[in-house]
Design a protein around this motif. Structure first.
Motif, PDB file in Angstrom:
ATOM      1  N   UNK A  45      40.630  62.175  57.898  1.00  0.00           N
ATOM      2  CA  UNK A  45      39.305  62.741  58.399  1.00  0.00           C
ATOM      3  C   UNK A  45      39.296  64.094  58.736  1.00  0.00           C
ATOM      4  N   UNK A  46      40.413  64.641  59.907  1.00  0.00           N
ATOM      5  CA  UNK A  46      40.611  65.920  60.341  1.00  0.00           C
ATOM      6  C   UNK A  46      41.018  66.917  59.036  1.00  0.00           C
ATOM      7  N   UNK A  47      41.715  66.249  57.866  1.00  0.00           N
ATOM      8  CA  UNK A  47      42.031  67.149  56.862  1.00  0.00           C
ATOM      9  C   UNK A  47      40.871  67.253  55.993  1.00  0.00           C
ATOM     10  N   UNK A  48      39.985  66.318  55.777  1.00  0.00           N
ATOM     11  CA  UNK A  48      38.966  66.157  54.918  1.00  0.00           C
ATOM     12  C   UNK A  48      37.971  67.422  55.628  1.00  0.00           C
ATOM     13  N   UNK A  49      37.758  67.427  56.761  1.00  0.00           N
ATOM     14  CA  UNK A  49      36.812  68.303  57.553  1.00  0.00           C
ATOM     15  C   UNK A  49      37.180  69.868  57.587  1.00  0.00           C
ATOM     16  N   UNK A  50      38.404  70.133  56.984  1.00  0.00           N
ATOM     17  CA  UNK A  50      38.782  71.538  56.488  1.00  0.00           C
ATOM     18  C   UNK A  50      37.686  72.076  55.671  1.00  0.00           C
ATOM     19  N   UNK A 109      32.871  61.967  55.755  1.00  0.00           N
ATOM     20  CA  UNK A 109      31.665  62.613  56.638  1.00  0.00           C
ATOM     21  C   UNK A 109      30.950  63.133  55.971  1.00  0.00           C
ATOM     22  N   UNK A 110      29.501  63.462  56.477  1.00  0.00           N
ATOM     23  CA  UNK A 110      28.263  64.133  56.087  1.00  0.00           C
ATOM     24  C   UNK A 110      28.524  65.512  56.060  1.00  0.00           C
ATOM     25  N   UNK A 111      28.224  66.483  55.205  1.00  0.00           N
ATOM     26  CA  UNK A 111      28.596  67.834  55.588  1.00  0.00           C
ATOM     27  C   UNK A 111      27.199  68.390  56.253  1.00  0.00           C
ATOM     28  N   UNK A 129      23.157  65.984  53.439  1.00  0.00           N
ATOM     29  CA  UNK A 129      23.389  66.000  54.728  1.00  0.00           C
ATOM     30  C   UNK A 129      22.908  64.568  55.480  1.00  0.00           C
ATOM     31  N   UNK A 130      22.588  63.835  54.561  1.00  0.00           N
ATOM     32  CA  UNK A 130      22.061  62.344  54.833  1.00  0.00           C
ATOM     33  C   UNK A 130      22.591  61.070  54.099  1.00  0.00           C
ATOM     34  N   UNK A 131      23.151  61.407  52.751  1.00  0.00           N
ATOM     35  CA  UNK A 131      23.783  60.651  51.964  1.00  0.00           C
ATOM     36  C   UNK A 131      25.062  61.010  51.491  1.00  0.00           C
ATOM     37  N   UNK A 132      25.873  59.887  51.749  1.00  0.00           N
ATOM     38  CA  UNK A 132      27.422  60.152  51.396  1.00  0.00           C
ATOM     39  C   UNK A 132      27.506  60.724  49.939  1.00  0.00           C
ATOM     40  N   UNK A 133      28.501  61.604  49.666  1.00  0.00           N
ATOM     41  CA  UNK A 133      29.019  62.104  48.249  1.00  0.00           C
ATOM     42  C   UNK A 133      29.207  60.939  47.411  1.00  0.00           C
ATOM     43  N   UNK A 134      30.023  59.700  48.015  1.00  0.00           N
ATOM     44  CA  UNK A 134      30.387  58.569  47.269  1.00  0.00           C
ATOM     45  C   UNK A 134      28.962  57.963  46.611  1.00  0.00           C
ATOM     46  N   UNK A 135      28.081  57.488  47.707  1.00  0.00           N
ATOM     47  CA  UNK A 135      26.971  56.863  46.990  1.00  0.00           C
ATOM     48  C   UNK A 135      26.090  57.677  45.854  1.00  0.00           C
ATOM     49  N   UNK A 136      25.858  59.223  46.245  1.00  0.00           N
ATOM     50  CA  UNK A 136      25.299  59.812  45.163  1.00  0.00           C
ATOM     51  C   UNK A 136      25.970  59.834  43.882  1.00  0.00           C
ATOM     52  N   UNK A 137      27.438  59.800  43.902  1.00  0.00           N
ATOM     53  CA  UNK A 137      28.137  59.788  42.750  1.00  0.00           C
ATOM     54  C   UNK A 137      28.006  58.631  41.928  1.00  0.00           C
ATOM     55  N   UNK A 138      27.879  57.486  42.668  1.00  0.00           N
ATOM     56  CA  UNK A 138      27.520  56.165  42.194  1.00  0.00           C
ATOM     57  C   UNK A 138      26.334  56.039  41.110  1.00  0.00           C
ATOM     58  N   UNK A 139      25.185  56.919  41.585  1.00  0.00           N
ATOM     59  CA  UNK A 139      24.370  57.057  40.815  1.00  0.00           C
ATOM     60  C   UNK A 139      24.477  57.838  39.377  1.00  0.00           C
ATOM     61  N   UNK A 140      25.348  58.785  39.472  1.00  0.00           N
ATOM     62  CA  UNK A 140      25.753  59.554  38.335  1.00  0.00           C
ATOM     63  C   UNK A 140      26.630  58.664  37.248  1.00  0.00           C
ATOM     64  N   UNK A 141      27.641  58.204  38.093  1.00  0.00           N
ATOM     65  CA  UNK A 141      28.600  57.049  37.387  1.00  0.00           C
ATOM     66  C   UNK A 141      27.651  56.142  36.724  1.00  0.00           C
ATOM     67  N   UNK A 142      26.703  55.396  37.165  1.00  0.00           N
ATOM     68  CA  UNK A 142      25.904  54.491  36.655  1.00  0.00           C
ATOM     69  C   UNK A 142      25.387  54.976  35.520  1.00  0.00           C
ATOM     70  N   UNK A 143      24.584  56.056  35.490  1.00  0.00           N
ATOM     71  CA  UNK A 143      23.773  56.818  34.576  1.00  0.00           C
ATOM     72  C   UNK A 143      24.615  56.988  33.401  1.00  0.00           C
TER      73      UNK A 143
END
Length: 468
Positions: free
Chosen positions: A317-322, A185-187, A200-214
């Motif tokens: 997803x319910x658990x993640x949204x805690x 989910x998006x926070x 709020x608009x880009x997933x954590x996974x997608x943003x983390x990909x940029x750091x991992x690639x870097x």
């Protein structure tokens, strides 16, 4: 529902009387590893261990724990988990981790899908022998950083969720997929700083990909989007599974009869090229009844339809949204729990500390504890893996206790079972690390976007100059 855990529970008392010694090490084969644990599968003939895997804690090569934490819960952690009597009653962190899965994560995700396992005593010689036996199979990057923690006196024994429990002597083919779903989910927390609004608009996974690639951790970006997997839409779930298959990294692995046939053992995997794809297609011959070139497509469809039908990701997803306030909110509560000045507020300075942060620091201790506890539980749910196992259902076996799914493209019915694994207890002392990583991920992604925009402007300017 097929339950692997029942056999383990029935044999628990007998297994605990066994102490694994040096002579037993040869019966355990390398299966894979994560940042803090190494996984071995049993290959011997003892009825107590057939169909089992064990998780061993790792230590850094400099001698510290791979999880960078002490062996006992801290006073603040005991306060955090005060509502869970079993956890508070133990002084051993490894046992506390097992009890956390049993008493916290299992009720949240469903006991049918969670196996807390059990602790089994081991000798130091057993752990030292295992270390020698598996070192050649471990990824070089992992070997350089970590080794087996030979100071432990127990290991975690669990059912091998890449297999079905054996109920007859006849061994049927079993194919299993392990997926790391990541955050689905998006926070939307109001405590997210405006400079970090991209979250709020880009997933954590997608943003983390940029750091991992870097940082050179991945060689290319994954097209996988967790929002697709958690969407509830058959088409989007299918897209997510295909994207995971195309760029598995360490998020997608497949086992045939317990042996890895696709994905990386512990250091991630390269993109799926023709050779890798062809080998996987061949490996499916005994399970997926379809012509050459079509088996992989049908298998991915089978996985996607099972994810959709089972509905297990709804509970995850319910658990993640805690985590409803994001790390940018939870970090303030953390400093109140440990009774230290808030470093985040100090960094911002008095003129930038808004009323919303001040209100966090005026909460009661119980409110702060709940906020941080919910954040850590959500973090467990974001980091876990989903294991789905399949076996072709025979025509003469309509009374199987397992869930089943009919795959139209192959005209086959499959029994399936679903389990969550790697539901590790997250340590309170890592809150600052989570906060710093979050900052680093957002900063790297924003820099990447700015660089791309500059390059586009430069290219556009050059194109205009050439045209003129």
């Amino acid at each position: 529902m097929c339950s692997d855990g029942e056999q383990l529970k029935r044999g628990q008392r007998r297994d605990m009387e066994v102490v694994l010694e040096k002579k037993d090490a040869a019966d355990w084969a390398y299966r894979g590893e994560g940042a803090a644990n190494l996984v071995l599968a049993y290959t011997g003939s003892s009825p107590a261990f057939i169909g089992k895997v064990m998780r061993l804690q790792k230590a850094r090569t400099n001698g510290s724990k791979a999880s960078n934490s002490p062996t006992a819960l801290t006073a603040h952690e005991l306060l955090l988990w005060k509502d869970v009597d079993d956890i508070v009653a133990t002084s051993n962190k490894e046992l506390a981790c097992q009890l956390y899965v049993k008493n916290v994560m299992s009720p949240l995700l469903g006991s049918a899908y969670v196996d807390a396992g059990m602790r089994v005593p081991v000798s130091r010689e057993f752990l030292e022998s295992v270390e020698k036996n598996v070192i050649s199979q471990r990824p070089a990057s992992r070997v350089d950083a970590t080794k087996v923690d030979t100071q432990s006196d127990t290991v975690l024994l669990m059912s091998d969720h890449s297999l079905f429990p054996r109920v007859t002597q006849e061994v049927e083919p079993c194919i299993s997929v392990e997926i790391k779903p990541k955050c689905g989910f998006l926070p939307s927390s109001k405590l997210i700083d405006e400079g970090n609004s991209i979250k709020r608009s880009i997933t954590r996974f997608r943003m983390h990909q940029a750091l991992k690639f870097h940082d050179g951790e991945v060689s290319e970006y994954s097209a996988y989007d967790p929002l697709d997997l958690f969407s509830g839409s058959k088409d989007r779930i299918h897209k997510a599974i295909k994207d995971l298959f195309s760029t598995p990294q360490n998020n997608f692995r497949v086992f045939l009869n317990g042996s890895l046939i696709f994905g990386g053992l512990g250091g991630g995997a390269h993109s799926t090229n023709l050779a890798i794809g062809g080998a996987f297609e061949d490996a499916l011959k005994g399970v997926i009844q379809r012509g050459d070139g079509k088996r992989t497509m049908s298998f991915l469809q089978l996985v996607a339809e099972t994810v959709h039908k089972s509905g297990v990701l709804d509970r995850l997803l319910e658990a993640q949204k805690l985590d409803n306030l994001d790390i940018e909110g939870a970090i303030h509560a953390y400093y109140d729990i440990i009774s230290e000045p808030c470093m985040v507020c100090r960094e911002l300075g008095k003129e930038k500390v808004s009323q919303k942060y001040l209100s966090l620091h005026s909460m009661s201790l119980d409110e702060s504890l709940k906020m941080v506890k919910d954040f850590l539980i959500a973090t467990s749910a974001k980091d876990c893996s989903l294991m789905i196992s399949f076996r072709p259902r025979k025509d003469g076996n309509p009374g199987s206790p397992c869930n089943n799914l009919y795959l139209e493209s192959t005209n086959q019915s499959f029994d399936y079972k679903v389990n969550f694994i790697d539901l590790d207890l997250k340590h309170l002392g890592k809150m600052e690390e989570y906060y710093e990583l979050d900052k680093k991920i957002v900063s790297c992604y924003n820099q990447m976007v700015e660089t791309e925009e500059r390059q586009k402007k430069t290219a556009s300017t050059k194109a205009l100059q050439t045209a003129n």
